[in-house]
Design an enzyme around this catalytic site. Structure first.
Site: not given
Ligand SMILES: [Zn+2]
Lengths: 391, 92
Positions: A199, A348
């Site tokens: 998540c 990222c």
């Protein structure tokens, strides 16, 4: 099929007049009655994780009058938790989650005893911690702890009320060896690290763990009250985006390594290793570069190729200048677009998914030098470009 | 042919498609056709021996193909084949 209560008659604990008043709406239910509420008062439930799933779980179980609630968490409250972890408040940021949860639960219902386990659940402590409880509600976010809870509960003969969420999709079930399948019957192996983001990297609709956690709370209460039909041998799938609920049939696997006919796992194992989280000793370490180092090289005119492996909607939040956009799912087949004679820096959000992208480049046979940007675009935002937000 | 239902967790590999029609008279053939169309997905469905990976379950209708004939389970154009991978979120 209806399931008898986990709490035998001999353990029922009588209610005070104040408790009878508080739990009136339960006592009115012909399928709960005073007996069911007295079972709840005697019950001991362990909630592993006080996050998105654990928050509604703990709040509803406390409100319902489960007598003893154990909460396991080693983490502290972060601001980014508050979008869904409704047991914690803005003023709780940086506090241990178990302490924050305990305060909230005691304020909600002083008749409930809350036991804090401010530790990570491990193979060394799991049987001791879980052993004192009647059932475990699994609100974890990672595979090693899921398999650890599963195996420990198989050995202890306890039911696990399972829930899991990702983006808009959720799963719920009850796993209970001897009465139905266990988690390993459904998923014998975890996915390799990095296949599916968690998540923190993949995101989750805040209310989804509320829906799934409330379903888990209902399943836990049903097992304690008795006489209900739990999600045993059934996997409930929730898609909050289409708001579709589906039920799939689950069966015990006679070849299951832990609850099967000839189990091969008979004690707790090293779950980090099982889930592939310990790198093999011969694995080449990933080279990292800090945001400050990268900035210095760029300023010196170094022709570095910055490869951003995030999806476009994430790049819209914050990005480095002049990056090549190559989402993680496309790396393998697009390796040819990179120049092996110029250094590559993979970017990222926080420097985790980029490691898997670097492994994909290696597997695709990319011969050039590749670096991982430490702490990802968040690190860049903190150290180099303070005009960017972190997320 | 069958209608394949792709979960969010694997849609990064199917150009975000949630429903994909795939040719094939069995679950295995339909999944192979899917993997041909989206090669990045293949290693996530099958291991080196061509077996379905342990973190992915496949249901035809409401039934796990492990309770049917595995990858040899027949499908028709009306079959809804759901991929149900393990997901892990919930805490942080
Ligand atoms: Zn099992």
């Amino acid at each position: 099929m209806s399931q008898p209560s986990l709490i035998p008659d001999a353990r029922r604990e009588p209610l005070s007049h104040a408790e009878i008043g508080r739990y009136s709406r339960h006592l009115l239910l012909a399928d709960v009655t005073l007996a069911g509420q007295e079972r709840l008062k005697a019950a001991k439930v362990l909630i592993v994780g006080t996050g998105g799933l654990g928050a509604p779980l703990a709040l509803y179980l406390a409100a319902a009058g489960v007598g003893t609630l154990g909460v396991v968490d080693f983490d502290t409250v972060d601001e980014s938790n508050l979008q869904r972890q409704i047991i914690h408040s803005t003023r709780d940021v940086d506090r241990p989650k178990t302490a924050s949860a305990k305060d909230r639960l005691r304020a909600l219902n002083p008749y409930v005893r809350v036991v804090e386990h401010n530790v990570a659940l491990t193979s060394a402590n799991a049987l001791d911690i879980i052993g004192g409880y009647d059932l475990v509600a699994d609100g974890t976010d990672n595979y090693p702890t899921r398999y650890l809870i599963n195996d420990a509960c198989v050995f202890l003969g306890l039911p696990v009320v399972y829930g899991s969420v990702f983006q808009f999709e959720g799963q719920a079930s009850v796993f209970w060896a001897g009465h139905g399948p266990c988690y390993r019957c459904l998923y014998p192996d975890p996915p390799p690290p990095g296949l599916v983001p968690n998540c923190a990297e993949g995101g989750v609709l805040g209310v989804l763990p509320g829906i799934v956690g409330a379903i888990q709370a209902a399943e836990a209460l049903k097992l304690l009250i008795g006489g209900a039909e739990p999600l045993l041998g059934r996997l409930l799938l929730v898609d909050a985006w289409t708001m579709e609920f589906r039920e799939l049939a689950l069966e015990r696997d006679p070849h299951c390594p832990v609850c099967g006919d000839a189990p091969t796992i008979t004690e707790l194992i090293d779950y980090e290793e099982f889930c592939g989280l310990r790198p093999p000793p011969d694995e080449k370490p990933v080279q990292t570069i800090t945001a400050t180092e990268l900035k210095a090289r760029l300023d010196a005119g170094d022709p570095i190729q910055i490869v951003d492996i995030r999806e476009p909607h994430e790049r819209a939040i914050a990005k480095l200048p002049d990056a090549i956009v190559m989402p993680l799912g496309q790396i393998y087949r697009r390796t040819g677009e990179l120049d092996p004679d110029r250094d590559v820096v993979v970017v990222c959000k926080i420097g985790q998914r980029s490691v898997y992208a670097i492994r994909a480049l290696e597997q695709a046979g990319f011969p050039g030098r590749v670096f991982n940007l430490k702490d990802g675009v968040n690190g860049w935002a903190r150290a180099v470009d303070r005009s960017l937000p972190t997320y | 042919m069958a209608k394949l239902s792709i979960p969010t967790a694997l849609r990064a590999y199917t150009e975000r498609q949630a429903k994909v029609d795939a040719d094939g008279a069995t679950v295995g053939a339909a999944l192979a056709a899917l993997a041909d169309r989206y090669p990045d997905l293949r290693p996530h469905l099958f291991d080196e021996a061509g077996e379905l990976r342990g973190f992915v379950n496949v249901f035809v209708g409401d039934t796990n193909i492990r309770s049917l004939a595995g990858l040899a389970t027949p499908v028709t154009p009306d079959s809804v084949v759901a991929l149900v991978p393990a997901i892990a979120g919930g805490l942080r």
